[in-house]
Write a protein that holds these residues in place. Sequence first.
Motif, PDB file in Angstrom:
ATOM      1  N   ALA A  41      37.266  37.208  50.956  1.00  0.00           N
ATOM      2  CA  ALA A  41      36.720  38.358  51.016  1.00  0.00           C
ATOM      3  C   ALA A  41      36.225  38.992  49.699  1.00  0.00           C
ATOM      4  O   ALA A  41      34.952  39.480  49.967  1.00  0.00           O
ATOM      5  CB  ALA A  41      38.010  39.571  51.629  1.00  0.00           C
ATOM      6  N   GLY A  42      36.665  38.842  48.871  1.00  0.00           N
ATOM      7  CA  GLY A  42      36.222  38.970  47.568  1.00  0.00           C
ATOM      8  C   GLY A  42      34.685  38.418  47.108  1.00  0.00           C
ATOM      9  O   GLY A  42      33.928  39.122  46.402  1.00  0.00           O
ATOM     10  N   PHE A  43      34.971  37.200  47.374  1.00  0.00           N
ATOM     11  CA  PHE A  43      33.547  36.447  46.827  1.00  0.00           C
ATOM     12  C   PHE A  43      32.341  36.681  48.126  1.00  0.00           C
ATOM     13  O   PHE A  43      31.426  36.558  47.813  1.00  0.00           O
ATOM     14  CB  PHE A  43      33.675  34.949  47.422  1.00  0.00           C
TER      15      PHE A  43
ATOM     16  N   TRP B 268      28.476  40.535  40.999  1.00  0.00           N
ATOM     17  CA  TRP B 268      27.790  40.934  39.901  1.00  0.00           C
ATOM     18  C   TRP B 268      27.613  42.232  39.847  1.00  0.00           C
ATOM     19  O   TRP B 268      27.499  43.163  38.656  1.00  0.00           O
ATOM     20  CB  TRP B 268      26.560  40.190  39.726  1.00  0.00           C
ATOM     21  N   THR B 269      27.182  42.970  40.951  1.00  0.00           N
ATOM     22  CA  THR B 269      26.705  44.480  40.941  1.00  0.00           C
ATOM     23  C   THR B 269      28.078  45.081  40.687  1.00  0.00           C
ATOM     24  O   THR B 269      27.916  46.163  40.013  1.00  0.00           O
ATOM     25  CB  THR B 269      26.154  44.637  42.369  1.00  0.00           C
TER      26      THR B 269
ATOM     27  N   PRO C 162      28.716  51.302  36.654  1.00  0.00           N
ATOM     28  CA  PRO C 162      29.449  52.005  35.608  1.00  0.00           C
ATOM     29  C   PRO C 162      30.729  52.453  36.145  1.00  0.00           C
ATOM     30  O   PRO C 162      31.612  52.507  35.241  1.00  0.00           O
ATOM     31  CB  PRO C 162      28.487  53.343  35.742  1.00  0.00           C
ATOM     32  N   ALA C 163      31.050  52.496  37.497  1.00  0.00           N
ATOM     33  CA  ALA C 163      32.487  52.933  37.927  1.00  0.00           C
ATOM     34  C   ALA C 163      33.534  51.849  37.459  1.00  0.00           C
ATOM     35  O   ALA C 163      34.345  52.023  36.852  1.00  0.00           O
ATOM     36  CB  ALA C 163      32.376  52.925  39.510  1.00  0.00           C
ATOM     37  N   PHE C 164      32.941  50.683  37.734  1.00  0.00           N
ATOM     38  CA  PHE C 164      34.000  49.448  37.189  1.00  0.00           C
ATOM     39  C   PHE C 164      34.082  49.251  35.897  1.00  0.00           C
ATOM     40  O   PHE C 164      35.302  49.237  35.366  1.00  0.00           O
ATOM     41  CB  PHE C 164      33.399  48.098  37.873  1.00  0.00           C
TER      42      PHE C 164
ATOM     43  N   LEU D 172      36.379  44.228  44.144  1.00  0.00           N
ATOM     44  CA  LEU D 172      37.285  44.823  43.064  1.00  0.00           C
ATOM     45  C   LEU D 172      38.641  44.173  43.157  1.00  0.00           C
ATOM     46  O   LEU D 172      39.195  43.990  42.175  1.00  0.00           O
ATOM     47  CB  LEU D 172      37.240  46.314  43.164  1.00  0.00           C
ATOM     48  N   ALA D 173      39.281  44.002  44.315  1.00  0.00           N
ATOM     49  CA  ALA D 173      40.566  43.554  44.450  1.00  0.00           C
ATOM     50  C   ALA D 173      40.525  42.258  43.910  1.00  0.00           C
ATOM     51  O   ALA D 173      41.679  41.702  43.240  1.00  0.00           O
ATOM     52  CB  ALA D 173      41.060  43.538  46.024  1.00  0.00           C
TER      53      ALA D 173
END
Length: 539
Positions: free
Chosen positions: A311-313, A318-319, A324-326, A514-515
């Motif tokens: 799911a993560g991939f 890259w975005t 900025p939030a990350f 993000l996970a």
Amino acid sequence: MLTAAERRRGLSYGAITLFGVTLFVAVAVLALLAWDAGDTKARLFSAYTARVLRFTLLQAFLSTGLSVLFAILLALALARQPRFPGRVWIVRLMAVPMGLPVLIGALGLLGIWGRQGLINDMLAMAGGAAPISIYGLSGILLAHVFFNMPLAARLMLAALERLPAEYWLLSCGLGMRRLSVFRFLEWPALRQVAPGIAGLIFMLCATSFTLVLVLGGGPAATTLEVAIYQSLRFDFDPPRAIALAFLQIGVTGLILAAMSFLPAPEETGMTAGRSVRRLDGQGWAARSGDGITILLATIFLILPLASIAAAGFKANLWTLVTSPAFLKALWTSLKIAAIAALLAVTASLAILTGREAVADMKRPGSLARSFSAALSATSALVLLVPPVVLGTGWFLVLRPWGDVAPFAPVLVAIINALMALPFVMRVLAPAIETHRRRTARLSESLGISGLARLWRIDLPVLARPLLTATSFAIALSLGDLGAVALFGSNELTTLPWLVYSRLSSYRSHDADGLALLLAMLCLSLAILGTVGRREVGHD
């Protein structure tokens, strides 16, 4: 032997740490006591509180029973099959859930068992009518087994592998059947460690927060810690939060008291040091049964991890990484984790130095012995007063001053440090105590002390355990959602809080990406800690 100056410094460092930790916990507890006692007492004996307590104990009891049962089956299968391709990786796989943030593990389980998960997709293809729901009690039990069964299996496997090889040779010579081997050899070894393991798992499940928050599925499936969080975050009902907090302290206190009466494991006796050869696992039936058990357990552990990666991939990593939030959440998480790790390691060293100073006394009095015992118990305070309770108390302390947000990062760092303290102590205590026993007399005879001893003798040996403890503390803080749950906001956003907020706003692709990033970061730190721990395994 320590010099008089070293002993004074050790006692001072220990006293400062004991005072600081006790003061932080005491202020939180006193803040709870200072609130409106009448209303709190009424809430303590309400039907809602009784329902929450009943569910907390029920899910902890069932989770513990299932985790221990499946762990016994897996440990027996692995012990009977000590040599087969990939065994070492399967054993290592059982360490992964311990280094995985709880929130990320919950997302992985949703990817397999959720309404849109793999299992329901397979059932739909097979013509199944109603989808399986992971929310509620069933999902909580599933998640607790995922996280706790591997831990229990590793500990039980270690107990079985400590049995002398002569036991198995004797059982083979006597022609003992599998049931007899279990009754007279395997079960006595498991019986020594099972109560302690069950107590630890019960404590973890009774204080579960993130899993219940994500998978609880409503008021009918709420534990004490989640109810405290909901009372402050959503309902703003401090009397109910206080009543639940005291009930939580009472429950954890009773569990810790019960665990203190558990017997310590006994020695297995002398052995000639032969390599273990399990002839009772060589038959076709034994190999087939053990193989199926190991395969099912491996699939159960691998599928959620694979779901996280898959799911993560799919997300635009890259975005996400450049958003900025990350970047803000990453910087906040790293700052809090670094401070928490520094505090946890420093406090552990101070506690160990204070205990060493007392042990170095020729005739320590009752006050010195009590001081040493208090230092030993300091790291367990966070088990008695969980992070959500500490956060609740300090929230009530700071609320009259206005906005709590400016104090939130410091509070979260301190709470995370206290949460990591038992694990850091577990890594550092045996390493430092063994090193001191080996080098104390030589250092004294050479007249080396102070900074010279620290630089030339201590650091070369203790650098790796210190790195291990620091990596564990950072990983725990990075993946924690419990402490930041009360204070999370636009001003204080950590990576777990960012994942949870994306999940709550139905931005599942962002949450999955993000996970994966958070999981990779925490697992890298956990692997670093495992490598360091293995290399100093003699400690």
